[in-house]
Design a protein around this motif. Structure first.
Motif, mmCIF file in Angstrom:
data_model
loop_
_atom_site.group_PDB
_atom_site.id
_atom_site.type_symbol
_atom_site.label_atom_id
_atom_site.label_comp_id
_atom_site.label_asym_id
_atom_site.label_seq_id
_atom_site.Cartn_x
_atom_site.Cartn_y
_atom_site.Cartn_z
ATOM 1 N N VAL A 25 0.921 -1.341 0.150
ATOM 2 C CA VAL A 25 -0.061 -0.015 -0.083
ATOM 3 C C VAL A 25 0.916 1.084 -0.074
ATOM 4 C CG1 VAL A 25 -1.811 1.231 1.210
ATOM 5 C CG2 VAL A 25 -1.897 -1.306 1.195
ATOM 6 N N VAL A 26 0.693 2.142 -0.675
ATOM 7 C CA VAL A 26 1.422 3.490 -0.937
ATOM 8 C C VAL A 26 0.680 4.551 -0.257
ATOM 9 C CG1 VAL A 26 2.572 4.966 -2.435
ATOM 10 C CG2 VAL A 26 2.326 2.648 -3.055
ATOM 11 N N PHE A 27 1.492 5.224 0.742
ATOM 12 C CA PHE A 27 0.658 6.409 1.503
ATOM 13 C C PHE A 27 1.096 7.641 0.934
ATOM 14 C CE2 PHE A 27 1.027 2.290 3.711
ATOM 15 C CZ PHE A 27 -0.050 2.429 4.432
ATOM 16 N N TRP A 28 0.012 8.596 1.023
ATOM 17 C CA TRP A 28 0.339 10.118 0.788
ATOM 18 C C TRP A 28 -0.442 10.795 1.443
ATOM 19 C CZ3 TRP A 28 3.942 11.270 -3.295
ATOM 20 C CH2 TRP A 28 4.214 10.078 -3.917
ATOM 21 N N TRP A 29 -0.400 12.141 1.908
ATOM 22 C CA TRP A 29 -1.240 12.857 2.740
ATOM 23 C C TRP A 29 -1.852 13.977 1.896
ATOM 24 C CZ3 TRP A 29 2.696 9.995 4.713
ATOM 25 C CH2 TRP A 29 2.372 9.389 5.914
ATOM 26 N N GLY A 30 -3.149 14.353 2.183
ATOM 27 C CA GLY A 30 -3.818 15.393 1.560
ATOM 28 C C GLY A 30 -2.978 16.690 1.631
ATOM 29 N N ASP A 31 -2.655 16.976 2.933
ATOM 30 C CA ASP A 31 -1.861 18.293 3.533
ATOM 31 C C ASP A 31 -0.941 17.846 4.757
ATOM 32 O OD1 ASP A 31 -3.805 18.046 5.562
ATOM 33 O OD2 ASP A 31 -3.865 20.193 5.745
ATOM 34 N N GLU A 32 0.005 18.899 4.883
ATOM 35 C CA GLU A 32 0.641 18.427 6.147
ATOM 36 C C GLU A 32 1.285 19.872 6.713
ATOM 37 O OE1 GLU A 32 1.676 17.240 8.781
ATOM 38 O OE2 GLU A 32 2.480 15.342 7.688
ATOM 39 N N ARG A 33 1.427 20.120 7.897
ATOM 40 C CA ARG A 33 1.749 21.457 8.795
ATOM 41 C C ARG A 33 3.270 21.464 8.558
ATOM 42 N NH1 ARG A 33 -1.691 19.676 13.002
ATOM 43 N NH2 ARG A 33 -3.947 19.975 12.093
ATOM 44 N N HIS B 254 7.447 3.167 0.299
ATOM 45 C CA HIS B 254 5.980 3.507 -0.203
ATOM 46 C C HIS B 254 5.121 4.444 0.764
ATOM 47 C CE1 HIS B 254 5.298 -0.412 -2.173
ATOM 48 N NE2 HIS B 254 6.133 0.121 -3.020
ATOM 49 N N VAL B 255 5.987 5.196 1.636
ATOM 50 C CA VAL B 255 5.476 6.357 2.666
ATOM 51 C C VAL B 255 6.102 7.379 2.113
ATOM 52 C CG1 VAL B 255 5.233 6.931 5.094
ATOM 53 C CG2 VAL B 255 5.002 4.591 4.356
ATOM 54 N N HIS B 256 5.214 8.501 1.631
ATOM 55 C CA HIS B 256 5.819 9.710 0.878
ATOM 56 C C HIS B 256 5.198 10.980 1.945
ATOM 57 C CE1 HIS B 256 7.269 7.440 -2.510
ATOM 58 N NE2 HIS B 256 5.815 6.815 -2.341
ATOM 59 N N GLU B 257 6.063 11.297 2.634
ATOM 60 C CA GLU B 257 5.682 12.315 3.463
ATOM 61 C C GLU B 257 6.130 13.715 3.037
ATOM 62 O OE1 GLU B 257 7.211 12.363 7.347
ATOM 63 O OE2 GLU B 257 6.954 10.487 7.624
ATOM 64 N N VAL B 258 5.602 14.988 3.233
ATOM 65 C CA VAL B 258 5.759 16.152 2.853
ATOM 66 C C VAL B 258 7.140 16.661 3.568
ATOM 67 C CG1 VAL B 258 5.141 18.642 2.723
ATOM 68 C CG2 VAL B 258 3.412 16.822 2.512
ATOM 69 N N PRO B 259 8.047 16.907 3.150
ATOM 70 C CA PRO B 259 9.344 17.514 3.914
ATOM 71 C C PRO B 259 8.902 18.406 4.915
ATOM 72 C CG PRO B 259 9.747 17.532 1.312
ATOM 73 C CD PRO B 259 8.242 17.314 1.575
ATOM 74 N N ALA B 260 9.756 18.257 6.180
ATOM 75 C CA ALA B 260 9.333 19.121 7.258
ATOM 76 C C ALA B 260 10.264 20.206 7.191
ATOM 77 C CB ALA B 260 9.677 18.037 8.405
ATOM 78 N N SER B 261 10.031 21.115 8.054
ATOM 79 C CA SER B 261 10.717 22.496 8.136
ATOM 80 C C SER B 261 12.402 22.212 8.664
ATOM 81 C CB SER B 261 10.052 23.526 9.160
ATOM 82 O OG SER B 261 10.132 23.011 10.685
ATOM 83 N N ASP B 262 12.807 21.277 9.012
ATOM 84 C CA ASP B 262 14.117 20.998 9.396
ATOM 85 C C ASP B 262 14.688 20.362 8.298
ATOM 86 O OD1 ASP B 262 12.410 18.734 10.119
ATOM 87 O OD2 ASP B 262 13.452 18.320 12.008
ATOM 88 N N GLN B 263 13.978 19.888 7.296
ATOM 89 C CA GLN B 263 14.748 19.159 6.038
ATOM 90 C C GLN B 263 14.672 20.011 4.612
ATOM 91 O OE1 GLN B 263 11.536 16.265 6.038
ATOM 92 N NE2 GLN B 263 12.684 14.753 7.337
ATOM 93 N N VAL B 264 13.846 20.958 4.716
ATOM 94 C CA VAL B 264 14.105 22.178 3.621
ATOM 95 C C VAL B 264 13.611 23.473 4.283
ATOM 96 C CG1 VAL B 264 13.335 20.751 1.606
ATOM 97 C CG2 VAL B 264 11.558 21.980 2.798
#
Length: 242
Positions: A69-77, A105-115
């Protein structure tokens, strides 16, 4: 053309969560039986957390292969990766860390300490969807705010009008934290199923506006998302103004 919207009402939040969990497991099992690797979009919030925990509880009794199963998010903080405000952290703690997912298969939005900026995070997330996305979500799960927002598309905000983009940055969010990344309407319309999940009387007015025969997406962004199947999963409190 999207099918008519379906509303499924439940006596309370527990029954709501159980029904959504059953339906999602059935959907994933069916997709995998067809030889597919289903891609789903997760959401955050209290009811989503309860759903994730219920899915983890049922994992041993289900035939879903969570590594497929591949995971995404509709939005992220747009906060640090370890922040409890992150939808991805919430999902990991409640579900993903417990069911044997494939980390690739887990695709997170990059965080503020990553970009450095939310714009960079949105660009990276868009690239990931172009590279690893299937072109559609099997199921995209969304919540709705009391103001009618979905994902991080807020009433009157520029992101509501974004075109030719998969994900965009959001600043000055009326709901903290102020900086976020969200999928656009154009990205969210490519779904086999869109499932809105809402619990509590605080959502009742927004749900009624979203499902009304008339109204604008500008005022109630949740009106702007639909799939080949669109289901509103509601408890009686959230449905009380229908």
């Amino acid at each position: 053309m999207s099918a008519p919207v379906e509303v499924r009402r439940h006596d309370d939040a527990d029954l709501l969560v159980g029904d959504v969990a059953s339906a999602l497991l059935d959907r994933l099992e069916a997709a995998q039986a067809r030889g597919e690797v289903p891609q789903i979009g997760l959401t955050g919030g209290t009811i989503a957390d309860a759903l994730h925990r219920e899915l983890a509880r049922r994992a041993a009794d289900s035939s879903v292969d969570w590594s497929r199963v591949v995971f995404w998010w509709g939005d992220e903080r747009f906060v640090e990766a370890a922040s409890p405000d992150r939808n991805a952290r919430q999902a990991r703690e409640a579900l993903l860390d417990h069911v044997g997912v494939d980390p690739a298969h887990v695709h997170e939005v990059p965080a503020s300490d990553q970009v450095a900026t939310a714009e960079e995070a949105a660009e990276a997330y868009s690239r990931a969807l172009r590279e690893h996305g299937a072109g559609f979500f099997e199921v995209l799960m969304l919540g709705i705010g009391p103001d009618g927002h979905c994902a991080s598309l807020f009433p009157g905000h520029p992101a509501v009008h974004a075109t030719d983009a998969i994900a965009v940055a959001v600043h000055d969010s009326p709901k903290p934290p102020p900086d976020r990344v969200t999928l656009t309407f154009e990205a969210m319309e490519r779904c086999r199923a869109v499932w809105f999940i809402a619990s509590g009387d605080g959502k009742a007015d927004a749900v009624a506006r979203a499902l009304a025969d008339e109204g604008s997406v500008e005022e109630t962004p949740a009106r702007g998302v639909s799939g080949e199947e669109t289901v509103w999963w509601l408890d009686e409190d959230a449905a009380s103004s229908l």
